[in-house]
Write a protein that holds these residues in place. Structure first.
Motif, PDB file in Angstrom:
ATOM      1  N   VAL A 168       0.845  -1.204   0.000  1.00  0.00           N
ATOM      2  CA  VAL A 168       0.000   0.000   0.000  1.00  0.00           C
ATOM      3  C   VAL A 168       0.876   1.248   0.000  1.00  0.00           C
ATOM      4  CG1 VAL A 168      -1.595   1.362   1.436  1.00  0.00           C
ATOM      5  CG2 VAL A 168      -2.030  -1.062   1.032  1.00  0.00           C
ATOM      6  N   LYS A 169       1.921   1.204   0.808  1.00  0.00           N
ATOM      7  CA  LYS A 169       2.827   2.342   0.882  1.00  0.00           C
ATOM      8  C   LYS A 169       3.516   2.573  -0.466  1.00  0.00           C
ATOM      9  CE  LYS A 169       6.357   4.164   3.948  1.00  0.00           C
ATOM     10  NZ  LYS A 169       7.250   3.877   5.068  1.00  0.00           N
ATOM     11  N   ALA A 170       3.950   1.472  -1.091  1.00  0.00           N
ATOM     12  CA  ALA A 170       4.603   1.586  -2.404  1.00  0.00           C
ATOM     13  C   ALA A 170       3.609   2.105  -3.432  1.00  0.00           C
ATOM     14  CB  ALA A 170       5.166   0.233  -2.836  1.00  0.00           C
ATOM     15  N   ALA A 171       2.382   1.597  -3.365  1.00  0.00           N
ATOM     16  CA  ALA A 171       1.362   2.062  -4.320  1.00  0.00           C
ATOM     17  C   ALA A 171       1.046   3.537  -4.094  1.00  0.00           C
ATOM     18  CB  ALA A 171       0.089   1.214  -4.178  1.00  0.00           C
ATOM     19  N   MET A 172       0.986   3.939  -2.822  1.00  0.00           N
ATOM     20  CA  MET A 172       0.706   5.360  -2.540  1.00  0.00           C
ATOM     21  C   MET A 172       1.841   6.254  -3.046  1.00  0.00           C
ATOM     22  SD  MET A 172      -2.190   5.818  -1.188  1.00  0.00           S
ATOM     23  CE  MET A 172      -2.309   7.226  -0.168  1.00  0.00           C
ATOM     24  N   GLU A 173       3.069   5.808  -2.850  1.00  0.00           N
ATOM     25  CA  GLU A 173       4.202   6.590  -3.349  1.00  0.00           C
ATOM     26  C   GLU A 173       4.144   6.688  -4.864  1.00  0.00           C
ATOM     27  OE1 GLU A 173       7.723   4.720  -1.824  1.00  0.00           O
ATOM     28  OE2 GLU A 173       7.320   5.364   0.239  1.00  0.00           O
ATOM     29  N   GLN A 174       3.836   5.528  -5.503  1.00  0.00           N
ATOM     30  CA  GLN A 174       3.744   5.515  -6.969  1.00  0.00           C
ATOM     31  C   GLN A 174       2.620   6.439  -7.429  1.00  0.00           C
ATOM     32  OE1 GLN A 174       5.876   4.001  -9.047  1.00  0.00           O
ATOM     33  NE2 GLN A 174       4.795   4.923 -10.743  1.00  0.00           N
ATOM     34  N   LEU A 175       1.465   6.351  -6.730  1.00  0.00           N
ATOM     35  CA  LEU A 175       0.337   7.210  -7.108  1.00  0.00           C
ATOM     36  C   LEU A 175       0.657   8.682  -6.856  1.00  0.00           C
ATOM     37  CD1 LEU A 175      -2.782   5.201  -5.885  1.00  0.00           C
ATOM     38  CD2 LEU A 175      -2.105   5.689  -8.238  1.00  0.00           C
ATOM     39  N   THR A 176       1.368   8.948  -5.776  1.00  0.00           N
ATOM     40  CA  THR A 176       1.725  10.331  -5.490  1.00  0.00           C
ATOM     41  C   THR A 176       2.617  10.876  -6.595  1.00  0.00           C
ATOM     42  OG1 THR A 176       1.652   9.833  -3.116  1.00  0.00           O
ATOM     43  CG2 THR A 176       2.738  11.851  -3.750  1.00  0.00           C
ATOM     44  N   LYS A 177       3.579  10.083  -7.041  1.00  0.00           N
ATOM     45  CA  LYS A 177       4.429  10.509  -8.160  1.00  0.00           C
ATOM     46  C   LYS A 177       3.605  10.677  -9.426  1.00  0.00           C
ATOM     47  CE  LYS A 177       8.626   8.184  -6.584  1.00  0.00           C
ATOM     48  NZ  LYS A 177       9.570   7.110  -6.859  1.00  0.00           N
ATOM     49  N   ASP A 178       2.717   9.685  -9.646  1.00  0.00           N
ATOM     50  CA  ASP A 178       1.904   9.743 -10.864  1.00  0.00           C
ATOM     51  C   ASP A 178       0.919  10.912 -10.816  1.00  0.00           C
ATOM     52  OD1 ASP A 178       3.219   7.580 -11.878  1.00  0.00           O
ATOM     53  OD2 ASP A 178       1.667   6.108 -11.335  1.00  0.00           O
ATOM     54  N   VAL A 179       0.448  11.293  -9.632  1.00  0.00           N
ATOM     55  CA  VAL A 179      -0.513  12.385  -9.512  1.00  0.00           C
ATOM     56  C   VAL A 179       0.128  13.679 -10.012  1.00  0.00           C
ATOM     57  CG1 VAL A 179      -1.698  13.863  -7.822  1.00  0.00           C
ATOM     58  CG2 VAL A 179      -1.917  11.391  -7.675  1.00  0.00           C
ATOM     59  N   TYR A 180       1.375  13.910  -9.639  1.00  0.00           N
ATOM     60  CA  TYR A 180       2.043  15.115 -10.092  1.00  0.00           C
ATOM     61  C   TYR A 180       2.186  15.117 -11.610  1.00  0.00           C
ATOM     62  CZ  TYR A 180       3.081  16.220  -5.225  1.00  0.00           C
ATOM     63  OH  TYR A 180       2.974  16.509  -3.902  1.00  0.00           O
ATOM     64  N   ASP A 181       2.519  13.969 -12.160  1.00  0.00           N
ATOM     65  CA  ASP A 181       2.651  13.877 -13.618  1.00  0.00           C
ATOM     66  C   ASP A 181       1.303  14.110 -14.290  1.00  0.00           C
ATOM     67  OD1 ASP A 181       5.356  13.362 -13.422  1.00  0.00           O
ATOM     68  OD2 ASP A 181       5.143  11.164 -13.549  1.00  0.00           O
ATOM     69  N   TYR A 182       0.269  13.449 -13.749  1.00  0.00           N
ATOM     70  CA  TYR A 182      -1.062  13.617 -14.346  1.00  0.00           C
ATOM     71  C   TYR A 182      -1.570  15.050 -14.184  1.00  0.00           C
ATOM     72  CZ  TYR A 182      -1.380   8.498 -14.721  1.00  0.00           C
ATOM     73  OH  TYR A 182      -1.163   7.193 -15.037  1.00  0.00           O
ATOM     74  N   ALA A 183      -1.263  15.639 -13.045  1.00  0.00           N
ATOM     75  CA  ALA A 183      -1.700  17.019 -12.819  1.00  0.00           C
ATOM     76  C   ALA A 183      -1.025  17.964 -13.814  1.00  0.00           C
ATOM     77  CB  ALA A 183      -1.380  17.440 -11.384  1.00  0.00           C
ATOM     78  N   GLU A 184       0.252  17.759 -14.100  1.00  0.00           N
ATOM     79  CA  GLU A 184       0.961  18.593 -15.063  1.00  0.00           C
ATOM     80  C   GLU A 184       0.391  18.392 -16.465  1.00  0.00           C
ATOM     81  OE1 GLU A 184       5.201  18.182 -15.038  1.00  0.00           O
ATOM     82  OE2 GLU A 184       5.320  18.638 -12.919  1.00  0.00           O
ATOM     83  N   LYS A 185       0.114  17.135 -16.806  1.00  0.00           N
ATOM     84  CA  LYS A 185      -0.453  16.872 -18.131  1.00  0.00           C
ATOM     85  C   LYS A 185      -1.838  17.481 -18.244  1.00  0.00           C
ATOM     86  CE  LYS A 185       2.013  12.561 -19.105  1.00  0.00           C
ATOM     87  NZ  LYS A 185       1.920  11.157 -19.322  1.00  0.00           N
ATOM     88  N   ALA A 186      -2.653  17.326 -17.174  1.00  0.00           N
ATOM     89  CA  ALA A 186      -3.998  17.866 -17.193  1.00  0.00           C
ATOM     90  C   ALA A 186      -3.944  19.391 -17.271  1.00  0.00           C
ATOM     91  CB  ALA A 186      -4.774  17.407 -15.973  1.00  0.00           C
ATOM     92  N   THR A 187      -3.028  19.980 -16.536  1.00  0.00           N
ATOM     93  CA  THR A 187      -2.892  21.422 -16.537  1.00  0.00           C
ATOM     94  C   THR A 187      -2.435  21.888 -17.928  1.00  0.00           C
ATOM     95  OG1 THR A 187      -2.231  21.334 -14.225  1.00  0.00           O
ATOM     96  CG2 THR A 187      -1.806  23.366 -15.382  1.00  0.00           C
ATOM     97  N   GLY A 188      -1.534  21.122 -18.501  1.00  0.00           N
ATOM     98  CA  GLY A 188      -1.044  21.453 -19.835  1.00  0.00           C
ATOM     99  C   GLY A 188      -2.165  21.365 -20.848  1.00  0.00           C
ATOM    100  N   LYS A 189      -3.007  20.400 -20.763  1.00  0.00           N
ATOM    101  CA  LYS A 189      -4.123  20.242 -21.701  1.00  0.00           C
ATOM    102  C   LYS A 189      -5.138  21.346 -21.498  1.00  0.00           C
ATOM    103  CE  LYS A 189      -3.902  15.404 -22.793  1.00  0.00           C
ATOM    104  NZ  LYS A 189      -4.629  14.194 -22.974  1.00  0.00           N
ATOM    105  N   ILE A 190      -5.342  21.666 -20.230  1.00  0.00           N
ATOM    106  CA  ILE A 190      -6.324  22.732 -19.952  1.00  0.00           C
ATOM    107  C   ILE A 190      -5.787  24.063 -20.480  1.00  0.00           C
ATOM    108  CG2 ILE A 190      -7.430  24.041 -18.101  1.00  0.00           C
ATOM    109  CD1 ILE A 190      -7.578  21.471 -16.505  1.00  0.00           C
TER     110      ILE A 190
END
Length: 140
Positions: A114-136
Motif C-alpha cells: 500500500v505504501k509503495a502504491a501510494m508513493e507511486q500514485l503520489t508521483k503519478d498524480v504530479y505527472d497527471y496534474a501537469e499533463k492535465a494542466t497542460g491540456k487545460i
C-alpha cells in the motif's frame, strides 16, 4: 389242622441251616458290595464338591481379574484420551501462532505494498496534474 411230628424239627433245622448258608453265600457279600459302593459314592461326592469349590474359586478369580483388566483398560483409555486432548490443544496453539505470524507477515506485506502504491500514485498524480494542466492551458 397241622399235626406236629418229628419232621417239624428237621424242617426247623433245615430252615436254620438255609438261613446260615444264605447269609454266608448271599447276604454278607451283598452287604460288602453295598458298603463298598457307599464308600465309593461318598468319595466321588467329596471329589465333586472339591471340584465345584475349585471351579467357583476359579470363576471368582477370573471375574476379579476381568474387573481389574476392565479398570486398567478404562485408565489407559482415559490417559490416551487426555494425552490426545493435550496434543490437540498443543497443535491448535501452534496453528494459532503460525496463523498469527502469517497474518502479521501478510499485513506487513500489504502495508508495504500500500505504501509503495501510494508513493507511486503520489508521483503519478504530479505527472497527471501537469499533463492535465497542460491540456487545460492548451499546451500539448
Amino acid at each position: 389242622m397241622v399235626v406236629p411230628d418229628k419232621t417239624i424239627f428237621i424242617q426247623g433245622l433245615n430252615f436254620i441251616v438255609m438261613i446260615f448258608l444264605l447269609n454266608v453265600v448271599l447276604i454278607r457279600p451283598i452287604r460288602e458290595i453295598i458298603k463298598k459302593r457307599k464308600g465309593l459314592m461318598t468319595d466321588q461326592l467329596e471329589k465333586i464338591e472339591g471340584f465345584n469349590s475349585s471351579a467357583e474359586k476359579k470363576v471368582a478369580d477370573y471375574e476379579a481379574q476381568l474387573t481389574q483388566a476392565r479398570k486398567e483398560a478404562g485408565e489407559i483409555r482415559n490417559a490416551a484420551k487426555d494425552e490426545g486432548v493435550a496434543q490437540e490443544q498443543a497443535m491448535l496453539a501452534e496453528a494459532g501462532k503460525e496463523a498469527s505470524s502469517l497474518i502479521k507477515a501478510n499485513r506487513a506485506e500489504i502495508q508495504s505494498e500500500v505504501k509503495a502504491a501510494m508513493e507511486q500514485l503520489t508521483k503519478d498524480v504530479y505527472d497527471y496534474a501537469e499533463k492535465a494542466t497542460g491540456k487545460i492551458l492548451g499546451q500539448a
